[in-house]
Each structure stands twice: as structure tokens, then as C-alpha cells.
Scaffold this motif. Structure first.
Motif, PDB file in Angstrom:
ATOM      1  N   ALA A   1      14.442  10.731  11.022  1.00 42.83           N
ATOM      2  CA  ALA A   1      13.452  11.625  11.631  1.00 42.83           C
ATOM      3  C   ALA A   1      12.417  10.837  12.419  1.00 42.83           C
ATOM      4  O   ALA A   1      11.950  11.288  13.473  1.00 42.83           O
ATOM      5  CB  ALA A   1      12.775  12.459  10.545  1.00 42.83           C
ATOM      6  N   ARG A   2      12.079   9.662  11.945  1.00 40.00           N
ATOM      7  CA  ARG A   2      11.038   8.864  12.577  1.00 40.00           C
ATOM      8  C   ARG A   2      11.544   8.074  13.781  1.00 40.00           C
ATOM      9  O   ARG A   2      10.860   7.979  14.805  1.00 40.00           O
ATOM     10  CB  ARG A   2      10.447   7.911  11.547  1.00 40.00           C
ATOM     11  N   TYR A   3      12.758   7.503  13.668  1.00 38.84           N
ATOM     12  CA  TYR A   3      13.201   6.539  14.684  1.00 38.84           C
ATOM     13  C   TYR A   3      14.406   6.978  15.522  1.00 38.84           C
ATOM     14  O   TYR A   3      14.609   6.461  16.618  1.00 38.84           O
ATOM     15  CB  TYR A   3      13.576   5.215  14.007  1.00 38.84           C
ATOM     16  N   ALA A   4      15.224   7.886  15.029  1.00 37.67           N
ATOM     17  CA  ALA A   4      16.526   8.121  15.650  1.00 37.67           C
ATOM     18  C   ALA A   4      16.478   9.127  16.795  1.00 37.67           C
ATOM     19  O   ALA A   4      15.682  10.065  16.795  1.00 37.67           O
ATOM     20  CB  ALA A   4      17.535   8.588  14.608  1.00 37.67           C
ATOM     21  N   HIS A   5      17.371   8.910  17.745  1.00 38.12           N
ATOM     22  CA  HIS A   5      17.693   9.898  18.771  1.00 38.12           C
ATOM     23  C   HIS A   5      19.041  10.563  18.455  1.00 38.12           C
ATOM     24  O   HIS A   5      19.442  11.510  19.127  1.00 38.12           O
ATOM     25  CB  HIS A   5      17.773   9.230  20.142  1.00 38.12           C
ATOM     26  N   HIS A   6      19.713  10.023  17.445  1.00 41.82           N
ATOM     27  CA  HIS A   6      21.052  10.468  17.067  1.00 41.82           C
ATOM     28  C   HIS A   6      21.205  10.172  15.580  1.00 41.82           C
ATOM     29  O   HIS A   6      20.958   9.056  15.129  1.00 41.82           O
ATOM     30  CB  HIS A   6      22.079   9.684  17.909  1.00 41.82           C
ATOM     31  N   TRP A   7      21.566  11.189  14.805  1.00 45.59           N
ATOM     32  CA  TRP A   7      21.872  11.007  13.383  1.00 45.59           C
ATOM     33  C   TRP A   7      23.346  11.281  13.179  1.00 45.59           C
ATOM     34  O   TRP A   7      23.861  12.312  13.615  1.00 45.59           O
ATOM     35  CB  TRP A   7      21.035  11.958  12.523  1.00 45.59           C
ATOM     36  N   ASN A   8      24.037  10.345  12.502  1.00 54.09           N
ATOM     37  CA  ASN A   8      25.454  10.526  12.203  1.00 54.09           C
ATOM     38  C   ASN A   8      25.652  10.808  10.721  1.00 54.09           C
ATOM     39  O   ASN A   8      25.240  10.027   9.862  1.00 54.09           O
ATOM     40  CB  ASN A   8      26.263   9.294  12.605  1.00 54.09           C
ATOM     41  N   PHE A   9      26.297  11.930  10.447  1.00 55.64           N
ATOM     42  CA  PHE A   9      26.650  12.314   9.078  1.00 55.64           C
ATOM     43  C   PHE A   9      27.950  11.627   8.711  1.00 55.64           C
ATOM     44  O   PHE A   9      28.973  11.809   9.378  1.00 55.64           O
ATOM     45  CB  PHE A   9      26.798  13.832   9.000  1.00 55.64           C
ATOM     46  N   SER A  10      27.931  10.852   7.641  1.00 57.89           N
ATOM     47  CA  SER A  10      29.092  10.046   7.278  1.00 57.89           C
ATOM     48  C   SER A  10      29.937  10.666   6.180  1.00 57.89           C
ATOM     49  O   SER A  10      30.833  10.011   5.639  1.00 57.89           O
ATOM     50  CB  SER A  10      28.621   8.648   6.834  1.00 57.89           C
ATOM     51  N   GLY A  11      29.672  11.915   5.822  1.00 56.18           N
ATOM     52  CA  GLY A  11      30.457  12.578   4.788  1.00 56.18           C
ATOM     53  C   GLY A  11      31.604  13.382   5.357  1.00 56.18           C
ATOM     54  O   GLY A  11      31.975  13.250   6.535  1.00 56.18           O
ATOM     55  N   SER A  12      32.185  14.242   4.516  1.00 56.17           N
ATOM     56  CA  SER A  12      33.340  15.033   4.955  1.00 56.17           C
ATOM     57  C   SER A  12      33.287  16.461   4.433  1.00 56.17           C
ATOM     58  O   SER A  12      34.318  17.094   4.255  1.00 56.17           O
ATOM     59  CB  SER A  12      34.639  14.365   4.468  1.00 56.17           C
TER      60      SER A  12
END
Length: 284
Positions: A195-206
Motif C-alpha cells: 500500500a505504501r510503496y507499490a504500483h503493482h501488487w502480485n498475489f502469489s496464491g491460487s
């Protein structure tokens, strides 16, 4: 932005090809073929010293060097490492690498960063991974260092893991800001840092339900710092089996608020698999 407000948007697509158990000629052909398909906006490698999942004695090319070469063998695709372990490189070195590659690729880099987790690699190379708390403390410090070096003329920082005094990172990347991708599902540290640093969050689950839970945590963390979560791309990884399943999974994640589906290409197929995937995703 509420999760319902994200629903109904067009799903975007990317692909991933880990540089393990393959040859340079094969992975280069995959990326060059993908470069001709507009359905793919980006390609991704990984950052490991050993192959994952199976025999760790097999071949594995270094992720950043591979990415640099692939971006120079293509003309359109954006590219990133999903994701770079902070434990492997000083964040000042990583910031300089990222700035340089963004320049030499014409502004096509996505800077993927994570805390790191692979104990086998760290033990083999004498890298101290540390406890879960230590690795995330290091990760948080490293993110602050990288963000400052990418944006500011000079950076002074005093932390437990990193110390910088009037450090410079020039030239700056072409993209301002350089997009940062943070991968992971940790509710306590990873998602608030995204939330603080990202422009893109990747969900690594399934699991779509777990994705939705993590999405809500991310959005709550954004609200706590008065940031609009619509500024953050939400991506998921899809393991390729066939076109119908990929489209169904992408639709399910899209309904839950995902923007980008990154299709993991199987190593058992020839480079032409990327043409099959592109055709399936576009309904061809």
C-alpha cells in the motif's frame, strides 16, 4: 476504490517464463514470439539461484541478467523479475541496476521486489536469510532506500541493515516513478508495504477467496494512508493448462478485483506454446 468498483474492467494479460531448466535460445524465442502478440503487455522472469520445484541441481540462469538480455531482444514488451529477493543484493545496487535497465530498455522495466524466502539458496551461498521478522525488517528498510534513491538527488539512511550517507543514484530511470511490484500475501507486513510503496501488487496464491481477503487488507492499508488502491495494479498468476480454464480463472479473479493475469508457461511445451496461449486469450 471499493472492490465492486474494480469489477467489470477488461482483464489484461502477461506471461512468465522462469529461466530454469531451459536454454537461452528457447526462452528468447518465447519472448520474441510474445512480443508480436499485443494481448501480452509484459513478461516476467524470477530471481533464484537454484531451480524451484524438483531437482535443485539442474540449470538456472540469473534472473536480472536474463531479463536485461530479453528486453534487448524485444521491442514492445515490458518486463520484470517476479520478484527480486531483497536478501540477495544491497538495495543501492538494486536501485542502480533498475535505473540502468529502465534506461537501456527505453522505459520498459517493472521493478519487482520481495523479502526473499529460499533457505536452501541462502545456506548454499552463505547468505543470512534470518527469521521472518528479520527478513521483513530488512525488506522494509530496503524499500525505503530504493524509493529514495530512485527519486532524490542524495540519500542518507541509518537503519539496522543498511546505512547510506549522501548516496547518489544517477542517472535516474526514464519512468518517473519507476513502477514497483511487490509480491506476497502477508497481512501484517507485505500488504501494508505494498500500500505504501507499490504500483503493482502480485498475489502469489491460487485461491480466489484468499485473493479477495488479501485485496481487502490491501485496500484497508491504502485507506489508512489516504491512498487510492486504484493506483495499484492487482495481478494474479495463472498456471496454463488449456484456454478454457485460463479464461474462466481470469474471469473469476477479474470479478474479485484483479486487473492483470500473468500466465505461467509450462516448460514441457516448445516456445510456440505462447502463440497458443495468445490465441486462446483473444478468442482466436
Amino acid at each position: 476504490l471499493s472492490s465492486s468498483a474494480r469489477e467489470g474492467g477488461r482483464m489484461r494479460y502477461a506471461f512468465s517464463t522462469s529461466p530454469q531448466r531451459t536454454t537461452w535460445e528457447s526462452i528468447r524465442e518465447v519472448w520474441q514470439r510474445a512480443d508480436a502478440h499485443d494481448v501480452f503487455e509484459s513478461g516476467w522472469t524470477f530471481d533464484h539461484l537454484y531451480p524451484l520445484f524438483g531437482d535443485s541441481t539442474e540449470d538456472c540462469m540469473e534472473g536480472w541478467m536474463t531479463l536485461a538480455a530479453l528486453l534487448h531482444e524485444t521491442t514492445r514488451l515490458r518486463g520484470g523479475v517476479l520478484v527480486s529477493g531483497m536478501v540477495y543484493r544491497h538495495p543501492g545496487v538494486l536501485a542502480s541496476m533498475a535505473s540502468t535497465l529502465d534506461i537501456t530498455s527505453g522505459g520498459r522495466l517493472e521493478l519487482g521486489i520481495g523479502a526473499g524466502w529460499n533457505q536452501e539458496e541462502c545456506d548454499a551461498f552463505g547468505i543470512e536469510l534470518g527469521t521472518m521478522r528479520e527478513r521483513f525488517d530488512r525488506f522494509e528498510e530496503g524499500l525505503e532506500v530504493i524509493a529514495s534513491l530512485l527519486a532524490n538527488d542524495r540519500t542518507t539512511f541509518e537503519g539496522r541493515y543498511y546505512r547510506l550517507h549522501e548516496a547518489m543514484n544517477n542517472p535516474k530511470p526514464l519512468q518517473r516513478p519507476l513502477p514497483i511490484c511487490i509480491g506476497g500475501v502477508g497481512r501484517t507486513r507485505t500488504l501494508p508495504l505494498a500500500a505504501r510503496y507499490a504500483h503493482h501488487w502480485n498475489f502469489s496464491g491460487s485461491d480466489v477467496a484468499v485473493f479477495a481477503e488479501c485485496r481487502d487488507v490491501l485496500h484497508e492499508a491504502c485507506a489508512a494512508i489516504d491512498r487510492d488502491p486504484a493506483e495499484i495494479t492487482h495481478s494474479v498468476i495463472l498456471r496454463w493448462t488449456d484456454g478454457a480454464r485460463a479464461r474462466d480463472e481470469a474471469a473469476a479473479y477479474g470479478a474479485a478485483g484483479a486487473d492483470l493475469a500473468i500466465v505461467s508457461l509450462p516448460k514441457s511445451e516448445p516456445p510456440s506454446i505462447v502463440d497458443e496461449v495468445a490465441a486462446a486469450l483473444t478468442g482466436g
